[in-house]
Design a protein around this motif. Sequence first.
Motif, PDB file in Angstrom:
ATOM      1  N   ARG A 119      -5.913  -6.614   1.724  1.00  0.00           N
ATOM      2  CA  ARG A 119      -5.460  -5.568   0.930  1.00  0.00           C
ATOM      3  C   ARG A 119      -5.526  -4.430   2.282  1.00  0.00           C
ATOM      4  O   ARG A 119      -4.263  -3.425   1.058  1.00  0.00           O
ATOM      5  N   ARG A 120      -6.276  -4.160   2.988  1.00  0.00           N
ATOM      6  CA  ARG A 120      -6.186  -2.996   3.564  1.00  0.00           C
ATOM      7  C   ARG A 120      -4.747  -3.122   4.290  1.00  0.00           C
ATOM      8  O   ARG A 120      -4.183  -2.381   4.439  1.00  0.00           O
TER       9      ARG A 120
ATOM     10  N   PRO B  11       1.676   4.818  -7.593  1.00  0.00           N
ATOM     11  CA  PRO B  11       0.161   5.923  -8.597  1.00  0.00           C
ATOM     12  C   PRO B  11      -0.008   6.320  -6.906  1.00  0.00           C
ATOM     13  O   PRO B  11       0.308   5.754  -6.118  1.00  0.00           O
ATOM     14  N   SER B  12      -0.831   7.604  -7.125  1.00  0.00           N
ATOM     15  CA  SER B  12      -1.053   8.373  -6.004  1.00  0.00           C
ATOM     16  C   SER B  12      -2.198   8.108  -5.225  1.00  0.00           C
ATOM     17  O   SER B  12      -2.630   8.150  -3.451  1.00  0.00           O
ATOM     18  N   ARG B  13      -3.311   6.578  -5.724  1.00  0.00           N
ATOM     19  CA  ARG B  13      -3.610   6.401  -4.780  1.00  0.00           C
ATOM     20  C   ARG B  13      -4.102   4.690  -5.611  1.00  0.00           C
ATOM     21  O   ARG B  13      -4.126   4.187  -6.139  1.00  0.00           O
ATOM     22  N   HIS B  14      -3.248   3.973  -4.360  1.00  0.00           N
ATOM     23  CA  HIS B  14      -3.822   3.468  -4.339  1.00  0.00           C
ATOM     24  C   HIS B  14      -4.156   1.664  -3.577  1.00  0.00           C
ATOM     25  O   HIS B  14      -4.268   0.941  -4.299  1.00  0.00           O
ATOM     26  N   ARG B  15      -5.242   2.210  -2.931  1.00  0.00           N
ATOM     27  CA  ARG B  15      -6.270   1.488  -2.473  1.00  0.00           C
ATOM     28  C   ARG B  15      -7.151   0.989  -2.852  1.00  0.00           C
ATOM     29  O   ARG B  15      -8.078   0.110  -2.647  1.00  0.00           O
ATOM     30  N   GLY B  16      -7.366   1.311  -4.675  1.00  0.00           N
ATOM     31  CA  GLY B  16      -8.076   0.494  -5.176  1.00  0.00           C
ATOM     32  C   GLY B  16      -7.537  -0.325  -6.048  1.00  0.00           C
ATOM     33  O   GLY B  16      -8.065  -1.660  -6.765  1.00  0.00           O
ATOM     34  N   LEU B  17      -6.297  -0.617  -6.053  1.00  0.00           N
ATOM     35  CA  LEU B  17      -5.864  -1.912  -6.570  1.00  0.00           C
ATOM     36  C   LEU B  17      -5.738  -2.988  -5.880  1.00  0.00           C
ATOM     37  O   LEU B  17      -6.258  -3.680  -5.517  1.00  0.00           O
ATOM     38  N   PRO B  18      -5.850  -4.110  -7.287  1.00  0.00           N
ATOM     39  CA  PRO B  18      -6.003  -6.062  -7.190  1.00  0.00           C
ATOM     40  C   PRO B  18      -4.802  -6.006  -6.001  1.00  0.00           C
ATOM     41  O   PRO B  18      -4.225  -5.289  -5.533  1.00  0.00           O
ATOM     42  N   LEU B  19      -5.815  -7.133  -5.201  1.00  0.00           N
ATOM     43  CA  LEU B  19      -4.029  -7.529  -4.153  1.00  0.00           C
ATOM     44  C   LEU B  19      -2.972  -7.887  -4.640  1.00  0.00           C
ATOM     45  O   LEU B  19      -1.770  -8.006  -3.995  1.00  0.00           O
ATOM     46  N   ARG B  20      -2.914  -8.223  -6.073  1.00  0.00           N
ATOM     47  CA  ARG B  20      -1.433  -8.912  -6.689  1.00  0.00           C
ATOM     48  C   ARG B  20      -0.759  -7.667  -6.822  1.00  0.00           C
ATOM     49  O   ARG B  20       0.347  -7.302  -7.103  1.00  0.00           O
ATOM     50  N   GLU B  21      -1.287  -6.648  -7.360  1.00  0.00           N
ATOM     51  CA  GLU B  21      -0.618  -5.139  -7.912  1.00  0.00           C
ATOM     52  C   GLU B  21      -0.114  -4.810  -7.004  1.00  0.00           C
ATOM     53  O   GLU B  21       1.043  -3.930  -6.622  1.00  0.00           O
ATOM     54  N   LEU B  22      -1.110  -5.193  -5.642  1.00  0.00           N
ATOM     55  CA  LEU B  22      -0.710  -4.400  -4.285  1.00  0.00           C
ATOM     56  C   LEU B  22       0.580  -4.928  -3.713  1.00  0.00           C
ATOM     57  O   LEU B  22       1.411  -4.294  -2.998  1.00  0.00           O
ATOM     58  N   ALA B  23       1.013  -6.236  -3.799  1.00  0.00           N
ATOM     59  CA  ALA B  23       1.533  -7.288  -3.672  1.00  0.00           C
ATOM     60  C   ALA B  23       2.855  -6.686  -3.977  1.00  0.00           C
ATOM     61  O   ALA B  23       3.965  -6.817  -3.350  1.00  0.00           O
ATOM     62  N   ALA B  24       2.650  -7.025  -5.356  1.00  0.00           N
ATOM     63  CA  ALA B  24       4.206  -6.195  -6.222  1.00  0.00           C
ATOM     64  C   ALA B  24       4.476  -4.931  -6.078  1.00  0.00           C
ATOM     65  O   ALA B  24       5.937  -4.561  -6.217  1.00  0.00           O
ATOM     66  N   LEU B  25       3.514  -4.197  -5.871  1.00  0.00           N
ATOM     67  CA  LEU B  25       3.823  -2.679  -5.471  1.00  0.00           C
ATOM     68  C   LEU B  25       4.747  -2.322  -3.810  1.00  0.00           C
ATOM     69  O   LEU B  25       5.653  -2.316  -3.616  1.00  0.00           O
ATOM     70  N   VAL B  26       4.405  -3.469  -3.180  1.00  0.00           N
ATOM     71  CA  VAL B  26       4.901  -3.519  -2.049  1.00  0.00           C
ATOM     72  C   VAL B  26       6.961  -4.086  -1.564  1.00  0.00           C
ATOM     73  O   VAL B  26       7.145  -3.437  -1.365  1.00  0.00           O
ATOM     74  N   GLY B  27       6.430  -5.032  -2.878  1.00  0.00           N
ATOM     75  CA  GLY B  27       8.317  -5.517  -3.061  1.00  0.00           C
ATOM     76  C   GLY B  27       9.335  -4.468  -3.869  1.00  0.00           C
ATOM     77  O   GLY B  27      10.279  -4.119  -3.583  1.00  0.00           O
ATOM     78  N   ARG B  28       8.292  -3.697  -4.605  1.00  0.00           N
ATOM     79  CA  ARG B  28       9.104  -3.013  -5.677  1.00  0.00           C
ATOM     80  C   ARG B  28       9.757  -1.611  -4.541  1.00  0.00           C
ATOM     81  O   ARG B  28      10.413  -0.551  -4.661  1.00  0.00           O
ATOM     82  N   LEU B  29       8.048  -1.162  -4.044  1.00  0.00           N
ATOM     83  CA  LEU B  29       9.330  -0.509  -2.857  1.00  0.00           C
ATOM     84  C   LEU B  29      10.027  -0.384  -1.779  1.00  0.00           C
ATOM     85  O   LEU B  29      11.156  -0.169  -1.500  1.00  0.00           O
ATOM     86  N   GLU B  30       9.937  -1.619  -1.262  1.00  0.00           N
ATOM     87  CA  GLU B  30      11.226  -2.153  -0.011  1.00  0.00           C
ATOM     88  C   GLU B  30      12.050  -2.047  -0.944  1.00  0.00           C
ATOM     89  O   GLU B  30      13.670  -2.345  -0.156  1.00  0.00           O
ATOM     90  N   ALA B  31      12.521  -2.417  -2.112  1.00  0.00           N
ATOM     91  CA  ALA B  31      13.282  -3.133  -3.122  1.00  0.00           C
ATOM     92  C   ALA B  31      13.986  -1.251  -2.998  1.00  0.00           C
ATOM     93  O   ALA B  31      15.323  -1.548  -2.706  1.00  0.00           O
ATOM     94  N   ALA B  32      12.947  -0.480  -3.326  1.00  0.00           N
ATOM     95  CA  ALA B  32      14.281   1.095  -3.913  1.00  0.00           C
ATOM     96  C   ALA B  32      14.376   1.056  -2.428  1.00  0.00           C
ATOM     97  O   ALA B  32      14.999   2.153  -2.301  1.00  0.00           O
TER      98      ALA B  32
END
Length: 373
Positions: free
Chosen positions: A135-136, A171-192
């Motif tokens: 997660r980190r 989200p402005s503060r993303h460190r508290g997100l679960p592992l799956r949501e963080l992985a999905a967020l990384v994918g969306r940002l890389e695609a953008a």
Amino acid sequence: MEKEQSIEPQLPPGELHRVLRLAAVARSLPDAVLVTGHALLRYVPRDADQPISPARVQDLADERGCDPRTIRSHIRRLEAYGLVVDRSAGGGRRMIQRRRGRIVVLQGIDFSPMLAAVEKIEHAALQAEIEFDERRRLAARVSELKRQLRGLVAIGGDMPPRDTAALDVCPSRHRGLPLRELAALVGRLEAAIRVLTDDGEDAGGRIFSSDQDDEIVRPITTEKDENPVCRPQRSRSAAEADALRHITLDLLAAALPVDWRVRIERSGGGVSWASLTATAYERAGEIGVTDVIWAEAQAELGRLGAAVLVLLADAGSIERRGTIRCPAAWIRAMAARAESEPLRLSQNLFGLLHRTRGADCPCPTLVPSHPQT
């Protein structure tokens, strides 16, 4: 006449506290509940056959500086996690009675379920640490991608809403997100970022390339106060520099509590950044700051910044007539704030010095001759 034998400690206190820290990592215990658990363990008799704490609720509330109902709520949380069992007498009485130096009656909060599940707790804690490391890593990747995306949006000017949608919903503060949501967020940002980069190359002029490696030149503008070179986004080193600005070693030495000075002197040296950091890390575990919280603070502010946070939280706690009720929660909140805005820990340090020296004493002045970290 029987020869009296010395009573060896049945349950080493260090082992009980170690297992409780592992349980906090494995079960994600709140910081306040963990501190109450450590306070209960401090009352377990060393010669007891079972890890039963006879501590009274009112005594714990006075020690923590909180309401007795809060302590009862923390004990119920420990029971819900399956770590303790309430073996109090009728009416919730907790007591210890001895006869000829031996315990004959011991009633209170029993930590036997926690010791019975040591292997499961250690395995779960190991898995939780692995997940936390992942997660980190993903959280750091999200921060880096958000900086890149903001830079592309700033360079591109007026973009269609579809190009900036990924940044708007992030989200402005993303460190508290679960592992799956963080992985999905990384994918969306890389695609953008891939979409914006492709659009910028196709536009043929919206993004310019320069001979300099680390500078991106903006289009010509008539604004006089605009910098033609985009400045890099704030990194961890920049956040650490902002947090420790105007903080010198002399100011920190003046704010050290007495027990901190004793520990540093026992280490065989004077007050230095290394001794201060080592003492802060040692003291962090005693005030409820887990390794997870220390890692979060270190990831945002660096090792020196985390040490200064621990010093401010400990020196400003209610146990030292301060205003911070839970130092661990305060440190976690300050580390979370560092993600979205720069910290000015010098203001906290000046307030602490002003409180310890008295209201009539002037605030400390800055000495430019002392180098900053």
